[in-house]
Write an enzyme that holds these catalytic residues in place. Sequence first.
Site, mmCIF file in Angstrom:
data_model
loop_
_atom_site.group_PDB
_atom_site.id
_atom_site.type_symbol
_atom_site.label_atom_id
_atom_site.label_comp_id
_atom_site.label_asym_id
_atom_site.label_seq_id
_atom_site.Cartn_x
_atom_site.Cartn_y
_atom_site.Cartn_z
ATOM 1 N N CYS A 49 0.578 -1.147 0.232
ATOM 2 C CA CYS A 49 -0.001 0.201 -0.006
ATOM 3 C C CYS A 49 0.654 1.318 0.384
ATOM 4 C CB CYS A 49 -0.801 -0.239 1.660
ATOM 5 S SG CYS A 49 -1.415 -1.501 1.694
ATOM 6 N N SER A 91 10.916 -1.514 -14.061
ATOM 7 C CA SER A 91 11.257 -1.866 -12.608
ATOM 8 C C SER A 91 12.860 -2.176 -12.539
ATOM 9 C CB SER A 91 10.939 -2.258 -12.162
ATOM 10 O OG SER A 91 10.735 -3.607 -12.538
ATOM 11 N N ASP A 147 15.856 -8.217 -15.122
ATOM 12 C CA ASP A 147 15.034 -8.328 -14.249
ATOM 13 C C ASP A 147 15.175 -8.339 -13.338
ATOM 14 O OD1 ASP A 147 12.263 -7.863 -14.237
ATOM 15 O OD2 ASP A 147 11.021 -9.943 -14.844
ATOM 16 N N ASP A 148 14.714 -7.428 -12.524
ATOM 17 C CA ASP A 148 14.663 -7.556 -11.417
ATOM 18 C C ASP A 148 14.223 -8.147 -10.224
ATOM 19 O OD1 ASP A 148 11.475 -5.902 -11.369
ATOM 20 O OD2 ASP A 148 11.788 -7.026 -10.103
ATOM 21 N N CYS A 194 6.634 -13.444 1.434
ATOM 22 C CA CYS A 194 7.122 -12.351 2.588
ATOM 23 C C CYS A 194 5.887 -12.318 3.433
ATOM 24 C CB CYS A 194 6.897 -10.788 1.748
ATOM 25 S SG CYS A 194 7.489 -9.432 3.287
ATOM 26 N N CYS A 212 16.029 -6.473 6.101
ATOM 27 C CA CYS A 212 15.546 -7.644 5.845
ATOM 28 C C CYS A 212 15.472 -7.890 5.031
ATOM 29 C CB CYS A 212 14.043 -6.509 6.129
ATOM 30 S SG CYS A 212 12.859 -8.608 6.479
ATOM 31 N N CYS A 247 12.792 -12.680 2.172
ATOM 32 C CA CYS A 247 12.117 -13.119 0.655
ATOM 33 C C CYS A 247 13.761 -14.025 0.477
ATOM 34 C CB CYS A 247 11.384 -12.284 -0.135
ATOM 35 S SG CYS A 247 12.942 -10.730 -0.233
#
Length: 487
Positions: free
Chosen positions: A25, A309, A371-372, A408, A459, A462
């Site tokens: 969000c 991205s 790619d990211d 995550c 953090c 992931c």
Amino acid sequence: MFIRPDRHNSYERWKPKDDVMVEECGVFGIFMDDRRYDPAEAAYLGLYALQHRGQESAGIAVADGRDVKFHKGMGLCSEVFKDNLGKILGGNISIGHVRYSTTGDSKADNAQPLVMSYRGGKLALAHNGNLINSSILREKLEDEGAIFQTTLDTEVMASLIARQSRHGILKAITAMMKVVRGSYALVIMTQEELIAVRDPLGIRPLALGKLDNSYVVASESCAFDAIDAEFVRDVRPGEILVINKDGLKSYQAQSSMKTALCVFEYVYFARPDSDIDGISVYRSRENMGIKLAQAFPIEADLVSDVPDSATPAASGYAAESGVPYAKALAKNRYVGRTFIQPSQALRERGVKLKLNAMKRNVHGKRLVLIDDSIVRGTTSRKIVEMLRLAGAREVHMMISSPPVICPCFFGIDTPSHDQLIGSKNSVEEIRRIIGADTLNYLSIEDLLKTVEGAGCNFCAGCFNGNYPVDMKEALKETEALDLATIE
Ligand code: AMP
């Protein structure tokens, strides 16, 4: 910000197999000290700049010293406020929210800001993040008689604040912070005040800006640019900012030895024109590309990106390697993020709708494609296939982050273990599945070097499964908690 309302979420039932639904969000808040903008209009512009953080619902609440009015609904800001911004003009404070839920519960009741009445008057909240102990807290509150109208953990925070409100809003928020565990970048509005809160680990970003004498807070600094406000600083982990007619006051409600900003904000989620905790998102991505070029030099004719991205990483790779940059894929700007599609079939179709190979650029070429991230593997597989059909001679895939191996629990949508291609396959197996000639990922060490110098730690759960909260412990503690003792 949503946890499945499993009423008995002991760790055994809840543990990170992950049937947790997570949302990403964006939040915004402004306390206007003059009439340069109407607060609702400022929030609208700010949310527009944060639209990449959530496309499912949008909402704005406005206070005028006496009352709070609001409008929220499903869809993009432009759709939600097309005919409705006029209804909430006036006042001097506003908060806003854009929400991006990925599975299930995509309903209007869960749109934010949440607006409720409490003994101090009206309270509005907008939240980015995810609490890991909200189901247990919700049950304890229900046992005390609380009634909930949504499935949001934001409402659990609101309820915890309301039950302590006889001590004043600041103490009530501080008490809430003592019991909730997880991530929260929170903007709160009473009739007279704007309050910003960042969780003690600083997992989700939250920044403070200024527009003349007016203070503004937002998930990302790009929202300040949208209203010509200046970036002042990041809200500190564990900090509460109270902004009212007397100005701004800062309270360090909690301090933690460690901080844990989500590194995936830099990899994928944030906008490249934002700075987060002292680091430019664009620069960090460019550095990811430079590090890839240093670690994996490849004989190639051109380097390209999966837009958008990965564009800064491709530019970094090209600069460092000397391989020329050219577009291999054209993007249809009118298709939303492919993740939003609810089924695998639609997701696959979504990739094709969104990206198309530039035949004339790639035909007969040896291509490095950046790619990211690879999450489920859908995008990479489709893209490699597309580029081969367009005549690419070789496709060398480079990923500007490590393999995503774990879900995550703190506010980024990564699916459960069984859907994460990196959780059950080796790099070589993934290469075979996606059909690339070679596949290389940035190492976690190199990734962390690209964000070195930030005012915080990170953090990377992931990528390595190390989460900043001991979840088992947090749930045990919450189960043992007697809410009556919380002050
Ligand atoms: P996948 O097809 O599942 O491997 O998804 C990878 C693609 O989705 C990459 O191109 C990323 O840019 C993008 N991506 C990564 N993480 C997310 C996320 N949390 N939400 C939406 N898109 C994402």
